[in-house]
Every structure is written in C-alpha cells, then in structure tokens.
Design a protein around this motif. Structure first.
Motif, PDB file in Angstrom:
ATOM      1  N   GLN A 172      -3.656   0.669   8.585  1.00  0.00           N
ATOM      2  CA  GLN A 172      -4.013   1.218   7.276  1.00  0.00           C
ATOM      3  C   GLN A 172      -2.930   0.956   6.238  1.00  0.00           C
ATOM      4  O   GLN A 172      -1.741   0.938   6.562  1.00  0.00           O
ATOM      5  CB  GLN A 172      -4.239   2.727   7.371  1.00  0.00           C
ATOM      6  CG  GLN A 172      -5.394   3.128   8.263  1.00  0.00           C
ATOM      7  CD  GLN A 172      -5.722   4.607   8.156  1.00  0.00           C
ATOM      8  OE1 GLN A 172      -4.861   5.437   7.874  1.00  0.00           O
ATOM      9  NE2 GLN A 172      -6.982   4.948   8.363  1.00  0.00           N
ATOM     10  N   GLY A 174      -2.452   1.619   1.612  1.00  0.00           N
ATOM     11  CA  GLY A 174      -3.132   2.083   0.413  1.00  0.00           C
ATOM     12  C   GLY A 174      -2.163   2.583  -0.642  1.00  0.00           C
ATOM     13  O   GLY A 174      -0.940   2.501  -0.494  1.00  0.00           O
ATOM     14  N   ASP A 190      -6.407   9.094  -3.536  1.00  0.00           N
ATOM     15  CA  ASP A 190      -5.880   7.883  -2.914  1.00  0.00           C
ATOM     16  C   ASP A 190      -7.012   6.985  -2.457  1.00  0.00           C
ATOM     17  O   ASP A 190      -8.165   7.412  -2.311  1.00  0.00           O
ATOM     18  CB  ASP A 190      -4.874   8.177  -1.796  1.00  0.00           C
ATOM     19  CG  ASP A 190      -5.474   8.807  -0.554  1.00  0.00           C
ATOM     20  OD1 ASP A 190      -6.568   8.405  -0.131  1.00  0.00           O
ATOM     21  OD2 ASP A 190      -4.826   9.700   0.003  1.00  0.00           O
ATOM     22  N   ARG A 192      -7.457   3.923   0.557  1.00  0.00           N
ATOM     23  CA  ARG A 192      -6.809   3.234   1.673  1.00  0.00           C
ATOM     24  C   ARG A 192      -7.812   2.312   2.349  1.00  0.00           C
ATOM     25  O   ARG A 192      -9.014   2.599   2.407  1.00  0.00           O
ATOM     26  CB  ARG A 192      -6.214   4.213   2.680  1.00  0.00           C
ATOM     27  CG  ARG A 192      -7.203   4.990   3.521  1.00  0.00           C
ATOM     28  CD  ARG A 192      -6.466   5.926   4.474  1.00  0.00           C
ATOM     29  NE  ARG A 192      -5.691   6.931   3.755  1.00  0.00           N
ATOM     30  CZ  ARG A 192      -4.719   7.634   4.311  1.00  0.00           C
ATOM     31  NH1 ARG A 192      -4.368   7.430   5.566  1.00  0.00           N
ATOM     32  NH2 ARG A 192      -4.071   8.549   3.600  1.00  0.00           N
TER      33      ARG A 192
END
Length: 231
Positions: A172, A174, A190, A192
């Motif tokens: 991941q 982001g 956010d 991601r």
C-alpha cells in the motif's frame, strides 16, 4: 497443504493484531503522541493479471479502527483493523471461460504503514505521505455470470475461477491531509492504492496464469487523541 496454509494465516493474523496492540501499549510509555480514530469510505476494486483479458471496476465500502503513534515531529506508525466489502471485479473475461463473470469478495485487512507528516496552513493542517503493507483475509467470495442480476453462488472448485485464495498481502501507498484542532482531535481524508501479491483463484494457478487485486481506497478519518494536544 491446507493445514499448513491455515496455520500460516492464523500466525499472520495474530502477529498483525499483536503489532497493533504494541503500538497502543508502548507509545504512552515512550511519552509519544498517540491518536486513534475511525475511518470509512468507498473502495474501487479491479483484477489484473494474465487470467484477465478484460474487466471493469466495482465499487464497494470499507471501514475500520486505527491507532497512530507519533514517535517524532514528522514520522509516525499507523495500524488499522478494517473490513472491506465488495472488492473483486465485474465483467471479467478470461481465456479459460466462454463468457464474462462478476466476482464479489470481502476482506478483513490489517494495514500497517509508515507516515511522513508535515504541517501547512499555520500547522492547522497536516499533510502525510505513507507506505506499508496489509495482511488481508478473505471473508467471502461470490461469482455469477455477468448477464445474471444477483449473486447466488459462492466461489468453489466447480465455479469459474475455481477456489478463492482467502489470504493476500497488499502493498500500500498513498497520501492524505488532516485538520488538527487545538486539543489534538480532528478529521482528515486519504487515498491509498493497494496492490495484491497473491494469485487469487485456483483455476488461474493451475493453468500458469495470474489474477491479483488492485484497490483504490478513499477514506474520511475522525481523529481522537489518547495523550492530549499534539506537541
């Protein structure tokens, strides 16, 4: 080796939960800022790999509880216990099938990421960039012909794609932004992207093909400080 696979999944799950507990238990002793909160929002998922000739994205929903340990001015570690519903992909065309199929999966995920933070707008807002990994454990998998309206069959050795690999490890990365109030509470946003590393279906693996997850998460975050105003 189904017994060994289940043992690995249990060990990974327990290790991930233990890591979250360590974040909560150790941070106050180190006199560091600790935040926790809720996160929720839509997911946009798709499949990729040589098993997939073409497909379209599917929308789902994710939510979770997170804890973040700020161990320096700019750096923090964050762990989340979350659930994502309706991942997968729709209208999946494969070289091994003669029609398109829709796949719907759900997962329990435990992302652990390293954040880099910097303030802006007189430090009222905090920008963050992050990267890490997330063990993911499949809760369900359903499949149907794309021409059919509703799902009524679980993924199995008899269905297109075959058995569903119920564990995955997601890479991941982001970015996000948080609005921090004087007392340390706040809210944020956010985005991601997650890249799966596991081959999801037994039929693909048996034919030396691959099918993997790709997921974009868009989240709203609510922030509650455990140790008072952020220093």
């Amino acid at each position: 080796m189904p017994g060994a696979t289940r043992s690995v999944r249990r060990t990974t799950f327990r290790a991930s939960v233990a890591a979250l507990l360590i974040l909560v238990a150790d941070a106050p002793a180190a006199m560091a800022q600790v935040d926790f909160g809720l996160t929720a929002g839509p997911t946009i998922a798709d499949f990729s790999g040589s098993y997939v000739d073409s497909s379209i994205r599917t929308w789902g929903f994710g939510a979770g509880l997170w804890v973040e340990w700020h161990f320096s001015t700019h750096w923090s570690v964050e762990g989340t216990l979350g659930f994502v519903s309706q991942k997968g992909a729709f209208q999946v065309e494969s070289p091994l099938t003669d029609e398109a199929y829709d796949y719907r999966t759900s997962n329990i995920e435990i992302p652990i990421v390293l954040n880099y933070r910097t303030g802006f707008a007189h430090d009222k807002w905090s920008f963050r960039a992050f990267a890490g990994g997330a063990p993911a454990f499949g809760a369900s998998c359903d499949v149907k012909p794309s021409t059919q309206f509703s799902f009524d069959e679980e993924c199995s050795v008899e269905t297109p794609g075959g058995e569903f690999e119920s564990s995955d490890f997601l890479i991941q990365f982001g970015i996000g932004a948080d609005r921090i109030f004087r007392g340390g509470s706040g809210f944020g946003f956010d985005a991601r992207y997650s890249i799966g590393t596991s081959n999801l279906f037994s039929e693909a693996a048996a034919n030396d093909l691959t099918v993997k997850n790709g997921v974009l998460d868009l989240r709203v975050r609510f922030i509650f400080p455990l140790t008072g105003p952020r220093q």
